[in-house]
Design an enzyme around this catalytic site. Sequence first.
Site, mmCIF file in Angstrom:
data_model
loop_
_atom_site.group_PDB
_atom_site.id
_atom_site.type_symbol
_atom_site.label_atom_id
_atom_site.label_comp_id
_atom_site.label_asym_id
_atom_site.label_seq_id
_atom_site.Cartn_x
_atom_site.Cartn_y
_atom_site.Cartn_z
ATOM 1 N N ARG A 281 0.842 -1.195 0.000
ATOM 2 C CA ARG A 281 0.000 0.000 0.000
ATOM 3 C C ARG A 281 0.879 1.247 0.000
ATOM 4 O O ARG A 281 2.087 1.171 0.267
ATOM 5 C CB ARG A 281 -0.944 0.021 1.206
ATOM 6 C CG ARG A 281 -0.247 -0.057 2.562
ATOM 7 C CD ARG A 281 -1.278 -0.102 3.693
ATOM 8 N NE ARG A 281 -0.632 -0.171 4.998
ATOM 9 C CZ ARG A 281 -1.268 -0.043 6.154
ATOM 10 N NH1 ARG A 281 -2.577 0.153 6.179
ATOM 11 N NH2 ARG A 281 -0.611 -0.113 7.301
ATOM 12 N N GLU A 302 4.806 0.916 1.314
ATOM 13 C CA GLU A 302 4.957 -0.041 2.414
ATOM 14 C C GLU A 302 5.213 -1.450 1.864
ATOM 15 O O GLU A 302 4.467 -1.940 1.022
ATOM 16 C CB GLU A 302 3.707 -0.057 3.286
ATOM 17 C CG GLU A 302 3.790 -1.015 4.470
ATOM 18 C CD GLU A 302 2.575 -0.936 5.383
ATOM 19 O OE1 GLU A 302 2.074 -2.004 5.791
ATOM 20 O OE2 GLU A 302 2.113 0.193 5.679
#
Length: 374
Positions: A281, A302
Amino acid sequence: MKKILIIGAGFSGAVVANSLAKTGRYSIDVIDERNHIGGNCHTERDKETGIMVHKYGPHIFHTSNKLVWDYVNQFDRFHPFVNRVKSIYNGQVYSLPINLHTINQFYGKALSPGEAIDWIQSKGDKSIQEPKTFEEQAKKFVGEELYKAFFYGYTKKQWGCEPSELPASILKRLPVRFSYDDNYYNDRYQGIPENGYSYVIERILAHDLIRVKLNQKFSGESDIDLDYHHIFYTGPIDAFFSFRHGRLGYRTVYFKDFREEGDHQGNPVINYADESVPYTRIHEHKHFTPWESFDKTIYFEEYSKETTETDIPYYPKRLESDLKKLKLYEEEVRLIQKVSFLGRLATYRYLDMHHIIEEALDCAAKFLESDKSV
């Protein structure tokens, strides 16, 4: 005055410290091996952009417990905040959690709520009676197509294994809505502190009877100081016992940060469901403070990976082998006097911030009650 040692300056340790300090009966040392308070909730202003950054990933406070909501609001103003997560799959942007808009967009339909319920039920795998794995739960819940689109690739990246190897309980936390409600949480109270989570924890720890010592590592059972009346431990339970029964499994995450002019994605969090995209994400931090305005932006990609000895543990895997080890560690805990284990790492459970605060308040109350006659 009785001396108390608390290992960990996150919410668990801070709330216990505050609860005990207010009685005036305890002198409290809070230690943390990091160079800041707040644990994984730590926030700080980015020097270049001025944006409040969630250094260890997004944290949105949500709870239906008014006691917990009132508690945190003593220490800072919490601005109302609705977490509206998006997911990109196969070049399209969808709304999460799966809701009526997601279903209609994905299937090219204009279904009513009742029609959508019937549609999704028709897609579910009726051969699965009692789901035992993540994959079985998803297929029974939403069917093969939605599972492959929104859960398979993301979950495989997040956990580093096939979803068929994960317990069904992981997916039970994810709702499906047959309305256009795209609020990620169902809780009554939702918000983000005006000055960041580290400011909240700093305020919780601001008491004359509390001393905070950073960059100080606690070595576990062998490092217990008998001069302390009681110890509250919020670190990893396996580390406390020097990993004598083996290391518990965790996934950890790391981030690649980027800065640019303007706005990168127009939303706080967007998931990337395709397995071919290496990150899980992207979070764009200025969107967590919509009451502020910035010309520049900072965002994090991430990535998820296995936790090594030098990594910060994030998500307990709780596979069968982990739970066997955990049982051995819990038996050791029961034999130890004058040490309380609390928080996500010390109990090896996935806990949101409101759960942590609620349990810390309860732990402190029970300790104070039992310590009256000592």
